[in-house]
Design a protein around this motif. Structure first.
Motif, mmCIF file in Angstrom:
data_model
loop_
_atom_site.group_PDB
_atom_site.id
_atom_site.type_symbol
_atom_site.label_atom_id
_atom_site.label_comp_id
_atom_site.label_asym_id
_atom_site.label_seq_id
_atom_site.Cartn_x
_atom_site.Cartn_y
_atom_site.Cartn_z
ATOM 1 N N TYR A 20 12.478 -14.963 -18.468
ATOM 2 C CA TYR A 20 12.980 -16.676 -17.902
ATOM 3 C C TYR A 20 12.248 -16.737 -16.287
ATOM 4 O O TYR A 20 11.927 -15.398 -16.054
ATOM 5 C CB TYR A 20 14.257 -15.786 -17.458
ATOM 6 C CG TYR A 20 15.850 -17.030 -17.070
ATOM 7 C CD1 TYR A 20 15.558 -18.262 -17.815
ATOM 8 C CD2 TYR A 20 15.503 -16.949 -15.640
ATOM 9 C CE1 TYR A 20 16.534 -19.422 -16.849
ATOM 10 C CE2 TYR A 20 16.287 -17.904 -14.609
ATOM 11 C CZ TYR A 20 16.900 -19.332 -15.718
ATOM 12 O OH TYR A 20 17.064 -20.108 -15.218
ATOM 13 N N GLU A 21 12.445 -17.804 -15.985
ATOM 14 C CA GLU A 21 12.451 -18.207 -14.026
ATOM 15 C C GLU A 21 12.633 -19.706 -14.274
ATOM 16 O O GLU A 21 12.757 -20.384 -14.964
ATOM 17 C CB GLU A 21 10.620 -18.233 -14.905
ATOM 18 C CG GLU A 21 9.562 -19.361 -14.496
ATOM 19 C CD GLU A 21 8.012 -19.243 -14.361
ATOM 20 O OE1 GLU A 21 7.953 -18.702 -13.585
ATOM 21 O OE2 GLU A 21 7.583 -19.131 -15.283
ATOM 22 N N ASP A 22 12.668 -19.500 -12.922
ATOM 23 C CA ASP A 22 12.978 -21.017 -12.396
ATOM 24 C C ASP A 22 12.878 -20.923 -10.652
ATOM 25 O O ASP A 22 12.049 -19.777 -10.468
ATOM 26 C CB ASP A 22 14.188 -20.802 -11.829
ATOM 27 C CG ASP A 22 15.227 -19.632 -12.402
ATOM 28 O OD1 ASP A 22 14.942 -19.375 -10.425
ATOM 29 O OD2 ASP A 22 16.584 -19.807 -12.069
ATOM 30 N N GLU A 23 13.109 -21.396 -10.525
ATOM 31 C CA GLU A 23 12.985 -21.487 -9.032
ATOM 32 C C GLU A 23 13.388 -20.309 -7.963
ATOM 33 O O GLU A 23 12.215 -20.539 -6.784
ATOM 34 C CB GLU A 23 12.880 -23.319 -8.055
ATOM 35 C CG GLU A 23 14.865 -23.292 -7.603
ATOM 36 C CD GLU A 23 14.826 -24.634 -8.638
ATOM 37 O OE1 GLU A 23 16.117 -24.040 -9.284
ATOM 38 O OE2 GLU A 23 14.539 -23.548 -10.204
ATOM 39 N N LEU A 66 24.540 -15.909 -12.353
ATOM 40 C CA LEU A 66 24.139 -17.314 -13.358
ATOM 41 C C LEU A 66 22.844 -17.043 -14.287
ATOM 42 O O LEU A 66 22.768 -17.114 -15.261
ATOM 43 C CB LEU A 66 24.325 -18.822 -12.784
ATOM 44 C CG LEU A 66 25.512 -19.244 -12.074
ATOM 45 C CD1 LEU A 66 25.545 -20.286 -11.252
ATOM 46 C CD2 LEU A 66 26.931 -19.025 -13.175
ATOM 47 N N ALA A 67 21.475 -16.636 -13.693
ATOM 48 C CA ALA A 67 20.501 -16.380 -14.578
ATOM 49 C C ALA A 67 20.968 -15.183 -15.199
ATOM 50 O O ALA A 67 20.705 -15.068 -16.398
ATOM 51 C CB ALA A 67 19.464 -15.816 -13.787
ATOM 52 N N ALA A 68 21.230 -14.662 -14.659
ATOM 53 C CA ALA A 68 21.455 -13.492 -16.031
ATOM 54 C C ALA A 68 21.979 -13.602 -16.726
ATOM 55 O O ALA A 68 22.135 -13.338 -17.875
ATOM 56 C CB ALA A 68 22.580 -12.129 -15.228
ATOM 57 N N GLY A 69 24.039 -14.192 -17.163
ATOM 58 C CA GLY A 69 24.106 -15.033 -18.349
ATOM 59 C C GLY A 69 23.105 -15.708 -19.122
ATOM 60 O O GLY A 69 23.193 -15.373 -19.838
ATOM 61 N N LYS A 70 21.893 -16.753 -18.689
ATOM 62 C CA LYS A 70 21.383 -17.263 -19.416
ATOM 63 C C LYS A 70 20.691 -16.376 -20.248
ATOM 64 O O LYS A 70 20.415 -16.830 -21.229
ATOM 65 C CB LYS A 70 20.462 -18.218 -18.211
ATOM 66 C CG LYS A 70 21.199 -19.361 -17.731
ATOM 67 C CD LYS A 70 20.224 -20.741 -16.280
ATOM 68 C CE LYS A 70 21.159 -21.768 -16.007
ATOM 69 N NZ LYS A 70 20.697 -22.721 -15.486
ATOM 70 N N VAL A 71 19.791 -15.697 -19.082
ATOM 71 C CA VAL A 71 19.403 -14.802 -19.901
ATOM 72 C C VAL A 71 19.645 -14.236 -20.785
ATOM 73 O O VAL A 71 19.339 -13.594 -22.508
ATOM 74 C CB VAL A 71 18.442 -13.659 -18.486
ATOM 75 C CG1 VAL A 71 17.651 -11.964 -19.786
ATOM 76 C CG2 VAL A 71 17.644 -14.546 -17.636
#
Length: 115
Positions: A20-23, A66-71
């Motif tokens: 996963y990656e975002d800004e 939140l990113a952990a939840g998305k992953v």
């Protein structure tokens, strides 16, 4: 940017496949997994450890959660996963660039370890 291995990964100095990656962060598979699913969520901003975060890092820290939840959703483990942050060498932190461990899989139900 940090000169740790995570800083080099985030900078692109060490080619790595991102889960996963975002800004604000990236997520990678742990090279020494402690569970069937073991992913690290790493902020792009270099913060040595959680206790070094400042008030202006509040939004970033929330973003990491939140990113952990998305992953976890992306990997299909969002119904049962463990999220761990080690703070300092005495707590098991070996790379001094803040990161979250997402652990999931059948062994978690059997384990009472808190990491």
């Amino acid at each position: 940017m940090s000169d740790t291995i995570f800083g080099k990964i985030v900078n692109g100095d060490i080619p790595t496949e991102f889960v996963y990656e975002d800004e604000h962060c990236v997520a990678i598979n742990d090279i020494h997994p402690q569970a069937p699913v073991h992913v690290l969520v790493i902020p792009r901003k270099a913060i040595e450890k959680l206790s070094d975060a400042q008030d202006d890092d509040q939004a970033l820290l929330g973003h990491l959660m939140l990113a952990a939840g998305k992953v976890a959703r992306q990997l299909g483990v969002d119904d049962a996963f463990r999220l761990i942050v080690n703070n300092g060498g005495g707590a098991g932190q070996t790379v001094f660039h803040l990161h979250l461990h997402i652990l999931a899989g059948s062994t978690l139900a059997e384990s009472r370890m808190l990491g």
